[in-house]
Design an enzyme around this catalytic site. Structure first.
Site, PDB file in Angstrom:
ATOM      1  N   GLN A  20      30.809  -0.669  -4.048  1.00  8.96           N
ATOM      2  CA  GLN A  20      30.307  -0.529  -2.676  1.00  8.96           C
ATOM      3  C   GLN A  20      28.807  -0.780  -2.541  1.00  8.96           C
ATOM      4  O   GLN A  20      28.332  -1.049  -1.444  1.00  8.96           O
ATOM      5  CB  GLN A  20      30.662   0.855  -2.130  1.00  8.96           C
ATOM      6  CG  GLN A  20      32.168   1.041  -1.966  1.00  8.96           C
ATOM      7  CD  GLN A  20      32.537   2.418  -1.446  1.00  8.96           C
ATOM      8  OE1 GLN A  20      32.655   3.360  -2.222  1.00  8.96           O
ATOM      9  NE2 GLN A  20      32.697   2.552  -0.149  1.00  8.96           N
ATOM     10  N   HIS A  40      37.535 -12.323  -2.360  1.00  4.58           N
ATOM     11  CA  HIS A  40      37.323 -13.775  -2.436  1.00  4.58           C
ATOM     12  C   HIS A  40      38.572 -14.560  -2.039  1.00  4.58           C
ATOM     13  O   HIS A  40      38.490 -15.564  -1.347  1.00  4.58           O
ATOM     14  CB  HIS A  40      36.898 -14.184  -3.861  1.00  4.58           C
ATOM     15  CG  HIS A  40      35.568 -13.616  -4.243  1.00  4.58           C
ATOM     16  ND1 HIS A  40      35.174 -13.402  -5.538  1.00  4.58           N
ATOM     17  CD2 HIS A  40      34.525 -13.191  -3.473  1.00  4.58           C
ATOM     18  CE1 HIS A  40      33.958 -12.883  -5.553  1.00  4.58           C
ATOM     19  NE2 HIS A  40      33.546 -12.742  -4.314  1.00  4.58           N
ATOM     20  N   ASP A  53      29.824  -8.861  -2.806  1.00  2.00           N
ATOM     21  CA  ASP A  53      29.094  -9.759  -3.718  1.00  2.00           C
ATOM     22  C   ASP A  53      27.634  -9.346  -3.875  1.00  2.00           C
ATOM     23  O   ASP A  53      27.074  -9.421  -4.964  1.00  2.00           O
ATOM     24  CB  ASP A  53      29.140 -11.214  -3.226  1.00  2.00           C
ATOM     25  CG  ASP A  53      30.526 -11.834  -3.385  1.00  2.00           C
ATOM     26  OD1 ASP A  53      31.426 -11.139  -3.883  1.00  2.00           O
ATOM     27  OD2 ASP A  53      30.696 -13.010  -2.998  1.00  2.00           O
ATOM     28  N   ARG A  78      25.831  11.377  -7.560  1.00  5.41           N
ATOM     29  CA  ARG A  78      27.167  10.973  -8.025  1.00  5.41           C
ATOM     30  C   ARG A  78      27.319   9.472  -7.799  1.00  5.41           C
ATOM     31  O   ARG A  78      27.330   9.019  -6.658  1.00  5.41           O
ATOM     32  CB  ARG A  78      28.246  11.743  -7.268  1.00  5.41           C
ATOM     33  CG  ARG A  78      29.658  11.289  -7.612  1.00  5.41           C
ATOM     34  CD  ARG A  78      30.738  12.142  -6.935  1.00  5.41           C
ATOM     35  NE  ARG A  78      32.057  11.686  -7.331  1.00  5.41           N
ATOM     36  CZ  ARG A  78      32.920  11.041  -6.532  1.00  5.41           C
ATOM     37  NH1 ARG A  78      32.636  10.815  -5.265  1.00  5.41           N
ATOM     38  NH2 ARG A  78      34.082  10.636  -6.993  1.00  5.41           N
ATOM     39  N   HIS A 123      35.969   4.085  -9.909  1.00  9.43           N
ATOM     40  CA  HIS A 123      36.013   4.177  -8.449  1.00  9.43           C
ATOM     41  C   HIS A 123      36.540   2.831  -7.930  1.00  9.43           C
ATOM     42  O   HIS A 123      35.846   2.113  -7.217  1.00  9.43           O
ATOM     43  CB  HIS A 123      34.628   4.531  -7.899  1.00  9.43           C
ATOM     44  CG  HIS A 123      34.624   5.093  -6.510  1.00  9.43           C
ATOM     45  ND1 HIS A 123      34.038   6.310  -6.178  1.00  9.43           N
ATOM     46  CD2 HIS A 123      35.127   4.619  -5.350  1.00  9.43           C
ATOM     47  CE1 HIS A 123      34.169   6.536  -4.875  1.00  9.43           C
ATOM     48  NE2 HIS A 123      34.824   5.523  -4.349  1.00  9.43           N
ATOM     49  N   ASN A 167      38.325   8.432  -9.255  1.00  4.92           N
ATOM     50  CA  ASN A 167      38.112   8.820  -7.865  1.00  4.92           C
ATOM     51  C   ASN A 167      39.358   8.552  -7.027  1.00  4.92           C
ATOM     52  O   ASN A 167      39.846   7.435  -6.973  1.00  4.92           O
ATOM     53  CB  ASN A 167      36.943   8.035  -7.262  1.00  4.92           C
ATOM     54  CG  ASN A 167      36.696   8.429  -5.819  1.00  4.92           C
ATOM     55  OD1 ASN A 167      36.262   9.546  -5.545  1.00  4.92           O
ATOM     56  ND2 ASN A 167      37.006   7.545  -4.884  1.00  4.92           N
ATOM     57  N   GLU A 168      39.841   9.579  -6.371  1.00  7.41           N
ATOM     58  CA  GLU A 168      40.916   9.485  -5.385  1.00  7.41           C
ATOM     59  C   GLU A 168      42.131   8.677  -5.836  1.00  7.41           C
ATOM     60  O   GLU A 168      42.382   7.573  -5.332  1.00  7.41           O
ATOM     61  CB  GLU A 168      40.379   8.905  -4.072  1.00  7.41           C
ATOM     62  CG  GLU A 168      39.428   9.830  -3.364  1.00  7.41           C
ATOM     63  CD  GLU A 168      39.222   9.455  -1.900  1.00  7.41           C
ATOM     64  OE1 GLU A 168      39.771   8.438  -1.448  1.00  7.41           O
ATOM     65  OE2 GLU A 168      38.510  10.212  -1.217  1.00  7.41           O
ATOM     66  N   ASN A 310      37.313  15.494  -2.529  1.00 10.43           N
ATOM     67  CA  ASN A 310      36.784  14.662  -1.447  1.00 10.43           C
ATOM     68  C   ASN A 310      37.499  15.085  -0.167  1.00 10.43           C
ATOM     69  O   ASN A 310      38.729  15.006  -0.086  1.00 10.43           O
ATOM     70  CB  ASN A 310      37.095  13.182  -1.687  1.00 10.43           C
ATOM     71  CG  ASN A 310      36.362  12.615  -2.899  1.00 10.43           C
ATOM     72  OD1 ASN A 310      35.598  13.308  -3.559  1.00 10.43           O
ATOM     73  ND2 ASN A 310      36.601  11.346  -3.177  1.00 10.43           N
ATOM     74  N   TYR A 312      37.453  14.886   4.200  1.00 16.85           N
ATOM     75  CA  TYR A 312      36.872  14.282   5.399  1.00 16.85           C
ATOM     76  C   TYR A 312      37.462  14.805   6.695  1.00 16.85           C
ATOM     77  O   TYR A 312      36.773  14.949   7.683  1.00 16.85           O
ATOM     78  CB  TYR A 312      37.085  12.761   5.367  1.00 16.85           C
ATOM     79  CG  TYR A 312      36.221  12.052   4.352  1.00 16.85           C
ATOM     80  CD1 TYR A 312      34.971  11.547   4.712  1.00 16.85           C
ATOM     81  CD2 TYR A 312      36.630  11.889   3.032  1.00 16.85           C
ATOM     82  CE1 TYR A 312      34.168  10.900   3.788  1.00 16.85           C
ATOM     83  CE2 TYR A 312      35.839  11.240   2.112  1.00 16.85           C
ATOM     84  CZ  TYR A 312      34.600  10.752   2.494  1.00 16.85           C
ATOM     85  OH  TYR A 312      33.799  10.120   1.579  1.00 16.85           O
ATOM     86  N   GLU A 375      32.878  14.601  -2.193  1.00 16.42           N
ATOM     87  CA  GLU A 375      32.575  13.764  -1.023  1.00 16.42           C
ATOM     88  C   GLU A 375      32.894  14.523   0.258  1.00 16.42           C
ATOM     89  O   GLU A 375      33.896  15.235   0.326  1.00 16.42           O
ATOM     90  CB  GLU A 375      33.418  12.476  -0.997  1.00 16.42           C
ATOM     91  CG  GLU A 375      33.032  11.444  -2.016  1.00 16.42           C
ATOM     92  CD  GLU A 375      33.895  10.181  -1.954  1.00 16.42           C
ATOM     93  OE1 GLU A 375      34.449   9.874  -0.877  1.00 16.42           O
ATOM     94  OE2 GLU A 375      34.019   9.528  -2.999  1.00 16.42           O
TER      95      GLU A 375
END
Ligand code: GBH
Length: 476
Positions: A20, A40, A53, A78, A123, A167-168, A310, A312, A375
């Protein structure tokens, strides 16, 4: 105002992940990841057809990132390590020294500034050669993940004391079952997601056991997983709806956590039973949920030194066999309550009390383990004056404080998602979670502190939610 104060020693940090933010997708011998391949080859699955990219160009700008962290005053950062930057083939036959150097520089810069690294090993950016072998549906990945983990402990474990293996897991499973534009975007719903989580649980356990066996005595760190845990709330309080919601909690949160954190291990009994019955009705002679051997149950059970969560939002459910995506198998469907404010992400509703309920449920289910919130965050369109984000954080943190101080939940730290705006997976750059704005049209990727960055630096300095923000008007 002591209600707004955090307990002594409570830790604050912010999070990012390699794909990310880093960019430099093929520089210095980095291998191709499944996110490189997806963005891509199939740009149409990403909302704005963008890629990572360049992203925030943190491969070049990591010193600037550390300056931002320093300004915030966080105790830890993190971030995640890109598997194909370390092992371009996915295997440990080739270790890419440039990748090792990059993370060494970042870790050393953090430590020089008094910031603890909290490192996620995986991740979501799987080396493409491992996808070509079937990705996480292939149980052999547990071997390769253990090999990768050994390289990380051996190179960074002298300075990294906090590890998240994966992660997740559920979001990874989405890439095999739900059309959200998540890599590898090979959709085998009803099957893929269960195979993927099965391999991931074994991979996590293998990495944990490896540390326990070969590194813990000398390095003394802590290893766990970071699980996505939304709260699930029934739309009415009838007994049947509560039962259906509880089943969904077990099949959503418990799917990943029960095998690791429960006293008995294995998938939740209600999940095995419900899915077993459903599969029989569908004509299968074996459940679509794979089973663990006795040895595997014991291998996985107890592989934690803390619990990474995590969180939300809250998912509202009612009983139905027509639920979308992974909910079909749980016997519930979700609805959206108009009375709760929405973030820019269609899945993210602001329901602060769900956070407190979730933390209490976890404490009760798994005997109140030490929890690090890995998170929590809110998306908008990148406003600098991000009052709605500040409002979200105030409300969620107030609920966290109640869970800790009134209910006795054992939460010892909290992580903001995210340090800065970044590539938001299937949503590209259309949804922003950062405390810092990033100008993606600027070749220098200029970062600018938002109002929420100022809010957090005051919060961390005073160890309390700063009162002057409480009266702020928002559209929530
Ligand atoms: C986390 O993912 C990630 O760890 C992080 O990389 C990401 O940037 C951040 O949160 C913000 O999204 O129908 O309710 O199951 C969370 C990603 C969001 C993926 C919800 C699954 C499914 C919607 N998840 N989404 S739901």
């Amino acid at each position: 105002m002591s209600a707004l104060k955090f307990p002594d020693g409570f830790l604050f940090g912010v999070a990012t992940s390699s794909y990310q933010i880093e960019g430099a997708w093929k520089e210095d011998s980095k291998g191709e990841s499944i996110w490189d391949r997806l963005t891509h080859d199939r740009p149409e699955v990403i909302k704005d057809k963008s890629t990572g990219d360049v992203a925030c160009n943190s491969y070049r700008l990591y010193e600037e990132d550390v300056r931002m962290l320093k300004d915030l005053g966080v105790h830890f950062y993190r971030f995640s390590i890109s598997w194909p930057r370390i092992l371009p083939t996915g295997h440990d036959n080739v270790v890419n020294q440039a990748g090792i150097d990059y993370y060494n520089n970042l870790i050393n810069e953090l430590i020089a500034n008094g910031i603890q690294p909290v490192v996620t090993m995986y991740h979501w950016d799987l080396p493409q050669p491992l996808q070509d072998l079937g990705g996480w549906t292939n149980p052999v990945l547990a071997n390769y993940f253990e090999d990768y983990a050994r390289v990380l402990y051996a190179n960074f474990g002298d300075r990294v004391k906090w590890w998240n293996t994966i992660n997740e897991p559920k979001s990874i499973a989405i890439g095999y079952s739900v059309p959200f534009g998540f890599a590898p975007h090979i959709l085998t719903p009803g099957h893929g997601q269960y195979l993927v989580i099965h391999t991931i649980l074994l991979s996590h356990a293998r990495a944990y056991r490896l540390y326990e066996r070969e590194f813990k005595a000398t390095q003394g760190g802590k290893v766990s997983i970071a699980a996505s845990c939304q709260w699930i709330e029934p739309t009415t309080d009838s007994e049947e709806e509560e039962e259906a919601a509880e089943r969904a909690r077990q099949m959503h949160v418990g799917w990943v956590l029960h095998p690791i954190f429960s006293a008995t291990g294995d998938y939740p009994p209600v999940m095995k039973e419900w899915l077993g019955k459903k599969c029989k009705e569908e004509g299968y002679s074996r459940s679509r949920l794979p089973s663990f051997t006795k040895e595997e149950i014991e291998l996985v059970r107890g592989t934690w030194d803390y619990l990474g969560i995590n969180h939300y939002t809250t998912i509202f459910t009612y009983q139905s066999d027509k639920g979308e995506f992974i909910f079909t198998d749980m016997g519930v469907a979700r609805i959206r309550h108009d009375k709760y404010a929405m973030a820019a992400s269609g899945w993210l509703q602001v329901v602060p009390w769900g956070f407190r309920k979730l933390l209490n449920w976890i404490a009760k289910e798994y005997n109140n383990p030490p929890v690090l919130i890995t998170e929590n965050g809110f998306s908008d369109h990148g406003e600098i004056d991000d009052t709605n984000r500040v409002d979200y954080y105030i409300k969620y943190l107030c609920e966290l404080l109640k869970a800790v101080k009134e209910d006795g939940c054992n939460v010892f730290g909290y992580t903001v998602w995210s340090l800065m705006d970044n590539f938001e997976w299937g949503a590209g750059y259309t949804e922003r979670f950062g405390l810092f704005h990033v100008d993606f049209n600027d070749p220098d990727r200029k970062r600018t502190a938002k109002k929420s960055a100022e809010f957090f630096s005051k919060l961390i300095k005073s160890d309390a939610i700063p009162v002057e923000y409480l009266a702020v008007e928002t559209s929530h």
